[in-house]
Design a protein around this motif. Structure first.
Motif, PDB file in Angstrom:
ATOM      1  N   UNK A  82      20.985   3.984  23.647  1.00  0.00           N
ATOM      2  CA  UNK A  82      20.158   4.349  23.128  1.00  0.00           C
ATOM      3  C   UNK A  82      19.556   2.591  23.731  1.00  0.00           C
ATOM      4  N   UNK A  83      20.114   1.555  23.687  1.00  0.00           N
ATOM      5  CA  UNK A  83      20.285  -0.203  22.976  1.00  0.00           C
ATOM      6  C   UNK A  83      19.911  -0.334  24.297  1.00  0.00           C
ATOM      7  N   UNK A  84      20.788   0.486  25.532  1.00  0.00           N
ATOM      8  CA  UNK A  84      20.173  -0.023  27.065  1.00  0.00           C
ATOM      9  C   UNK A  84      18.780  -0.119  27.176  1.00  0.00           C
ATOM     10  N   UNK A  85      18.493   1.648  27.043  1.00  0.00           N
ATOM     11  CA  UNK A  85      17.381   1.931  27.569  1.00  0.00           C
ATOM     12  C   UNK A  85      16.534   0.631  26.813  1.00  0.00           C
ATOM     13  N   UNK A  86      16.539   0.564  25.234  1.00  0.00           N
ATOM     14  CA  UNK A  86      15.294  -0.238  24.919  1.00  0.00           C
ATOM     15  C   UNK A  86      15.502  -1.273  25.145  1.00  0.00           C
ATOM     16  N   UNK A  87      17.085  -1.940  25.142  1.00  0.00           N
ATOM     17  CA  UNK A  87      16.883  -3.470  25.464  1.00  0.00           C
ATOM     18  C   UNK A  87      16.882  -3.946  27.454  1.00  0.00           C
ATOM     19  N   UNK A  88      17.884  -3.494  27.786  1.00  0.00           N
ATOM     20  CA  UNK A  88      17.649  -4.036  29.246  1.00  0.00           C
ATOM     21  C   UNK A  88      17.275  -3.318  29.850  1.00  0.00           C
ATOM     22  N   UNK A  89      17.205  -1.752  29.866  1.00  0.00           N
ATOM     23  CA  UNK A  89      16.396  -1.010  31.051  1.00  0.00           C
ATOM     24  C   UNK A  89      15.462  -1.777  32.047  1.00  0.00           C
ATOM     25  N   UNK A  90      14.667  -2.480  31.192  1.00  0.00           N
ATOM     26  CA  UNK A  90      12.718  -3.117  32.359  1.00  0.00           C
ATOM     27  C   UNK A  90      13.715  -4.048  33.263  1.00  0.00           C
ATOM     28  N   UNK A  91      14.395  -5.058  32.956  1.00  0.00           N
ATOM     29  CA  UNK A  91      15.276  -6.094  33.978  1.00  0.00           C
ATOM     30  C   UNK A  91      16.080  -4.937  34.842  1.00  0.00           C
ATOM     31  N   UNK A  92      17.593  -3.990  34.532  1.00  0.00           N
ATOM     32  CA  UNK A  92      18.153  -3.961  34.997  1.00  0.00           C
ATOM     33  C   UNK A  92      18.318  -2.616  35.642  1.00  0.00           C
ATOM     34  N   UNK A  93      16.844  -1.586  35.281  1.00  0.00           N
ATOM     35  CA  UNK A  93      16.625  -0.547  36.052  1.00  0.00           C
ATOM     36  C   UNK A  93      17.976   0.245  34.937  1.00  0.00           C
ATOM     37  N   UNK A  94      18.343   1.455  35.398  1.00  0.00           N
ATOM     38  CA  UNK A  94      19.224   2.601  35.353  1.00  0.00           C
ATOM     39  C   UNK A  94      19.139   3.709  36.229  1.00  0.00           C
ATOM     40  N   UNK A  95      20.634   4.576  36.191  1.00  0.00           N
ATOM     41  CA  UNK A  95      20.147   5.819  36.652  1.00  0.00           C
ATOM     42  C   UNK A  95      18.886   6.973  37.204  1.00  0.00           C
ATOM     43  N   UNK A  96      18.329   6.943  38.117  1.00  0.00           N
ATOM     44  CA  UNK A  96      16.969   7.197  38.500  1.00  0.00           C
ATOM     45  C   UNK A  96      16.164   6.840  38.166  1.00  0.00           C
ATOM     46  N   UNK A 158      29.683   0.274  31.105  1.00  0.00           N
ATOM     47  CA  UNK A 158      30.551   0.404  31.394  1.00  0.00           C
ATOM     48  C   UNK A 158      30.355   1.143  31.949  1.00  0.00           C
ATOM     49  N   UNK A 159      29.805   2.438  31.807  1.00  0.00           N
ATOM     50  CA  UNK A 159      29.959   4.179  32.522  1.00  0.00           C
ATOM     51  C   UNK A 159      29.170   4.234  33.533  1.00  0.00           C
ATOM     52  N   UNK A 160      27.867   3.214  33.349  1.00  0.00           N
ATOM     53  CA  UNK A 160      26.582   3.408  34.596  1.00  0.00           C
ATOM     54  C   UNK A 160      27.612   4.016  35.762  1.00  0.00           C
ATOM     55  N   UNK A 161      27.809   3.147  36.749  1.00  0.00           N
ATOM     56  CA  UNK A 161      28.062   3.754  37.615  1.00  0.00           C
ATOM     57  C   UNK A 161      28.367   4.822  38.063  1.00  0.00           C
ATOM     58  N   UNK A 162      28.041   5.872  38.872  1.00  0.00           N
ATOM     59  CA  UNK A 162      27.937   7.021  39.275  1.00  0.00           C
ATOM     60  C   UNK A 162      27.550   8.356  38.274  1.00  0.00           C
ATOM     61  N   UNK A 163      26.413   7.476  36.841  1.00  0.00           N
ATOM     62  CA  UNK A 163      26.017   8.447  35.904  1.00  0.00           C
ATOM     63  C   UNK A 163      24.563   9.128  36.798  1.00  0.00           C
ATOM     64  N   UNK A 164      24.469  10.278  36.283  1.00  0.00           N
ATOM     65  CA  UNK A 164      23.626  11.015  36.848  1.00  0.00           C
ATOM     66  C   UNK A 164      21.997  10.913  35.999  1.00  0.00           C
ATOM     67  N   UNK A 165      20.793  10.767  37.001  1.00  0.00           N
ATOM     68  CA  UNK A 165      19.780  10.623  36.132  1.00  0.00           C
ATOM     69  C   UNK A 165      19.181  10.716  34.906  1.00  0.00           C
ATOM     70  N   UNK A 166      20.088  12.903  34.562  1.00  0.00           N
ATOM     71  CA  UNK A 166      19.522  13.375  34.195  1.00  0.00           C
ATOM     72  C   UNK A 166      20.331  12.814  33.059  1.00  0.00           C
ATOM     73  N   UNK A 167      22.129  12.232  32.908  1.00  0.00           N
ATOM     74  CA  UNK A 167      22.659  12.518  32.112  1.00  0.00           C
ATOM     75  C   UNK A 167      22.346  10.632  31.218  1.00  0.00           C
ATOM     76  N   UNK A 168      20.837   9.827  32.417  1.00  0.00           N
ATOM     77  CA  UNK A 168      20.899   9.059  31.494  1.00  0.00           C
ATOM     78  C   UNK A 168      19.714   8.794  30.794  1.00  0.00           C
ATOM     79  N   UNK A 169      19.453   9.927  31.294  1.00  0.00           N
ATOM     80  CA  UNK A 169      17.538   9.529  29.777  1.00  0.00           C
ATOM     81  C   UNK A 169      17.934  10.454  28.806  1.00  0.00           C
ATOM     82  N   UNK A 170      19.709  11.499  28.684  1.00  0.00           N
ATOM     83  CA  UNK A 170      19.545  12.320  27.710  1.00  0.00           C
ATOM     84  C   UNK A 170      20.095  11.193  26.208  1.00  0.00           C
ATOM     85  N   UNK A 171      20.658   9.853  27.104  1.00  0.00           N
ATOM     86  CA  UNK A 171      20.766   9.053  26.093  1.00  0.00           C
ATOM     87  C   UNK A 171      19.692   8.462  25.258  1.00  0.00           C
ATOM     88  N   UNK A 172      18.073   8.035  26.107  1.00  0.00           N
ATOM     89  CA  UNK A 172      17.222   8.067  25.281  1.00  0.00           C
ATOM     90  C   UNK A 172      16.138   9.314  24.588  1.00  0.00           C
TER      91      UNK A 172
END
Length: 181
Positions: A82-96, A158-172
Motif C-alpha cells: 500500500x505504501x509503495x503504491x502511494x509513494x513509489x509507483x509514480x516514479x518506479x511503476x509496478x507490475x502492469x 523485494x517481492x516485485x520480481x515475478x509479481x503479476x499485475x493482478x496480484x500487484x493491484x490487490x495491494x492497492x
C-alpha cells in the motif's frame, strides 16, 4: 648515482603535482563556465554515467553492509504494498503499471523496480529508501518514516520480481491476503 635518482624522484613529484594542478584548473573551468550541461533532457557522458552509477552502488553496499533485515511477514509485505503504491509507483511503476508521465522527465531515470530489484540486497533497498540518493530525485524517507515502515516497504519491493499485475493491484485494494500466492 644518487644525484640521478634524486632528479628522477623530483621529476616524478613535479609531474604528479603538475597533473593535479591541471586537473583542478580543468575542474574549476568546467564549474565556472557552465560547460557541463545539467539539463534533465540530456544524459550524462558515458564516463560520467559510469562514475556516478558505480559510486552510488558501492556507496550503498558499503553503508548497508552491517544492516540486518528482519523476517518479512505477509503483514509487512501487504503494508509495504500500500505504501509503495502511494509513494513509489509514480516514479518506479509496478507490475502492469507504468511510471507517471512527469517521472519520465527525471534524469537519471528512476528504474522500473520489478526489473532491477534483484540486483540489490534487502539491506541495500532499506538503506536507499531510508537515506535517498543525492541528485537523483530519490528522496530520503527516513526523516518521515520509522524503520518499521521502511522495512515493510522493503519487504514489498523485494517481492516485485515475478509479481503479476493482478496480484500487484490487490495491494492497492487493501487486501490483506495480497501477500499470499
Amino acid at each position: 648515482m644518487k644525484s640521478n635518482k634524486k632528479h628522477l624522484s623530483s621529476g616524478i613529484a613535479i609531474g604528479v603535482v603538475g597533473t593535479l594542478v591541471a586537473s583542478a584548473v580543468v575542474g574549476v573551468t568546467i564549474v565556472y563556465t557552465g560547460a557541463y550541461n545539467v539539463a534533465a533532457t540530456e544524459d550524462h557522458q558515458p564516463l560520467a554515467r559510469w562514475a556516478l552509477e558505480t559510486t552510488m552502488k558501492t556507496s550503498v553496499a558499503d553503508r548497508a553492509s552491517s544492516i540486518e533485515p528482519p523476517e518479512f511477514s505477509v503483514q509487512m509485505i501487504s503494508s509495504g504494498g500500500r505504501e509503495y503504491q502511494a509513494m513509489c509507483q509514480h516514479c518506479h511503476g509496478g507490475p502492469g503499471v507504468e511510471k507517471s508521465e512527469w517521472a519520465r522527465g527525471i534524469l537519471p531515470q528512476p528504474p522500473h523496480l520489478p526489473d532491477v530489484v534483484t540486483e540489490w540486497q534487502a539491506r541495500e533497498v532499506f538503506w536507499l529508501v531510508k537515506h535517498g540518493v543525492r541528485m537523483s530525485a530519490m528522496p530520503a524517507f527516513g526523516p518521515t518514516h520509522d524503520d518499521e515502515q521502511i522495512w515493510a516497504l522493503t519487504a514489498f519491493v523485494m517481492q516485485l520480481p515475478g509479481m503479476t499485475a493482478q496480484r500487484y493491484a490487490e495491494f492497492g485494494q487493501g487486501n490483506s491476503a495480497a501477500g499470499h500466492h
